[in-house]
Design an enzyme around this catalytic site. Structure first.
Site, PDB file in Angstrom:
ATOM      1  N   GLY A 291       0.855  -1.171   0.000  1.00 17.98           N
ATOM      2  CA  GLY A 291       0.000   0.000   0.000  1.00 17.98           C
ATOM      3  C   GLY A 291       0.892   1.222   0.000  1.00 17.98           C
TER       4      GLY A 291
ATOM      5  N   GLN B   5       3.568  10.131   1.379  1.00 17.79           N
ATOM      6  CA  GLN B   5       4.857   9.432   1.272  1.00 17.79           C
ATOM      7  C   GLN B   5       5.652   9.842   0.044  1.00 17.79           C
ATOM      8  OE1 GLN B   5       3.095   5.328   2.045  1.00 17.79           O
ATOM      9  NE2 GLN B   5       5.061   5.178   3.055  1.00 17.79           N
TER      10      GLN B   5
ATOM     11  N   CYS C 122       6.963  -0.288   6.749  1.00 15.95           N
ATOM     12  CA  CYS C 122       6.484   0.871   5.999  1.00 15.95           C
ATOM     13  C   CYS C 122       7.588   1.298   5.047  1.00 15.95           C
ATOM     14  CB  CYS C 122       6.142   2.000   6.972  1.00 15.95           C
ATOM     15  SG  CYS C 122       5.554   3.511   6.182  1.00 15.95           S
ATOM     16  N   LEU C 123       7.218   1.749   3.846  1.00 17.29           N
ATOM     17  CA  LEU C 123       8.234   2.212   2.891  1.00 17.29           C
ATOM     18  C   LEU C 123       8.953   3.458   3.415  1.00 17.29           C
ATOM     19  CD1 LEU C 123       6.353   1.710  -0.513  1.00 17.29           C
ATOM     20  CD2 LEU C 123       7.842   0.104   0.713  1.00 17.29           C
TER      21      LEU C 123
ATOM     22  N   HIS D 148      -3.322   1.269   8.171  1.00 17.71           N
ATOM     23  CA  HIS D 148      -1.960   1.817   8.080  1.00 17.71           C
ATOM     24  C   HIS D 148      -1.928   3.022   7.128  1.00 17.71           C
ATOM     25  CE1 HIS D 148       2.583   1.208   7.716  1.00 17.71           C
ATOM     26  NE2 HIS D 148       2.315   2.012   6.694  1.00 17.71           N
ATOM     27  N   GLU D 149      -2.576   2.879   5.969  1.00 16.24           N
ATOM     28  CA  GLU D 149      -2.547   3.977   4.983  1.00 16.24           C
ATOM     29  C   GLU D 149      -3.396   5.163   5.453  1.00 16.24           C
ATOM     30  OE1 GLU D 149      -0.176   3.652   3.029  1.00 16.24           O
ATOM     31  OE2 GLU D 149       0.038   1.467   3.101  1.00 16.24           O
TER      32      GLU D 149
ATOM     33  N   HIS E 153      -1.371   7.271   7.611  1.00 14.88           N
ATOM     34  CA  HIS E 153      -0.469   8.171   6.879  1.00 14.88           C
ATOM     35  C   HIS E 153      -1.139   9.508   6.566  1.00 14.88           C
ATOM     36  CE1 HIS E 153       3.264   6.089   6.066  1.00 14.88           C
ATOM     37  NE2 HIS E 153       2.649   5.015   5.649  1.00 14.88           N
TER      38      HIS E 153
END
Ligand code: NI
Length: 175
Positions: free
Chosen positions: A46, A51, A100-101, A142-143, A146
């Site tokens: 995702g 990000q 996470c990225l 999670h997204e 963000h």
């Protein structure tokens, strides 16, 4: 084109993102393509617009093939969710190792609701609603974090369960 992923510590990752008000625009379509390409380049499950440095409430969730970063998880249908919201359908939470990225090389044990009801708009501005469970529900939560300015380390209950992926990998894949 894939963009650079902002890393934890960037103020934009700690700031709530702006709602999308215009649909079917070149800006929105370009943003979605860049998010998709960036997610695929980094094998993400995702991604969220902040990000890649864009303060908009746009997220992508899902992946179509086995994911090397979450080898035990089955594919989740890919969806673009704009101005997403969710609520748990029960208060049951599950702890899983999450990455996470924006925190490359790190993992933490994070509680998330197991089942949620979510709603969002699609890129044409049409309403989407659904129920998500397990890993699918985890990715959405999670997204959504963000776009509200939260990263998963803030959700870890015991910081002893936070560390480097290469050290924790055995635990992560047994999870
Ligand atoms: Ni993330």
């Amino acid at each position: 084109m894939a963009r650079d992923v902002l890393q934890m510590g960037e103020p934009l990752l700690a700031s709530p993102a702006e709602p999308v008000k215009e649909f079917n625009t070149r800006f929105l379509n370009d943003l979605i393509n860049e998010l998709r390409e960036t997610q695929h380049k980094h094998s993400g499950v995702g991604i969220a617009a902040p990000q890649i440095g864009v303060s908009k409430r746009v997220i992508i969730v899902g992946f179509s093939e086995k994911n090397e970063r979450y080898p035990k998880e089955k594919p989740v249908p890919e969806a673009v969710l704009i101005n997403p919201e969710y609520e748990p359908t029960s208060m049951t939470t599950i702890d899983r190792w999450e990455g996470c990225l924006s925190t490359p090389g790190l993992r933490g044990l994070v509680p998330r609701y197991n089942k949620i009801k979510y709603s969002a708009l699609d890129p044409q501005g049409k309403k989407i609603e659904g129920i998500a469970e397990g890993f699918h529900a985890r990715i959405i939560q999670h997204e959504c974090d963000h776009i509200n300015g939260f990263l998963y380390p803030q959700r870890i209950k015991d910081l002893r369960n936070f560390g480097f992926e290469k050290v924790l990998w055995e635990k992560v894949i047994k999870d």
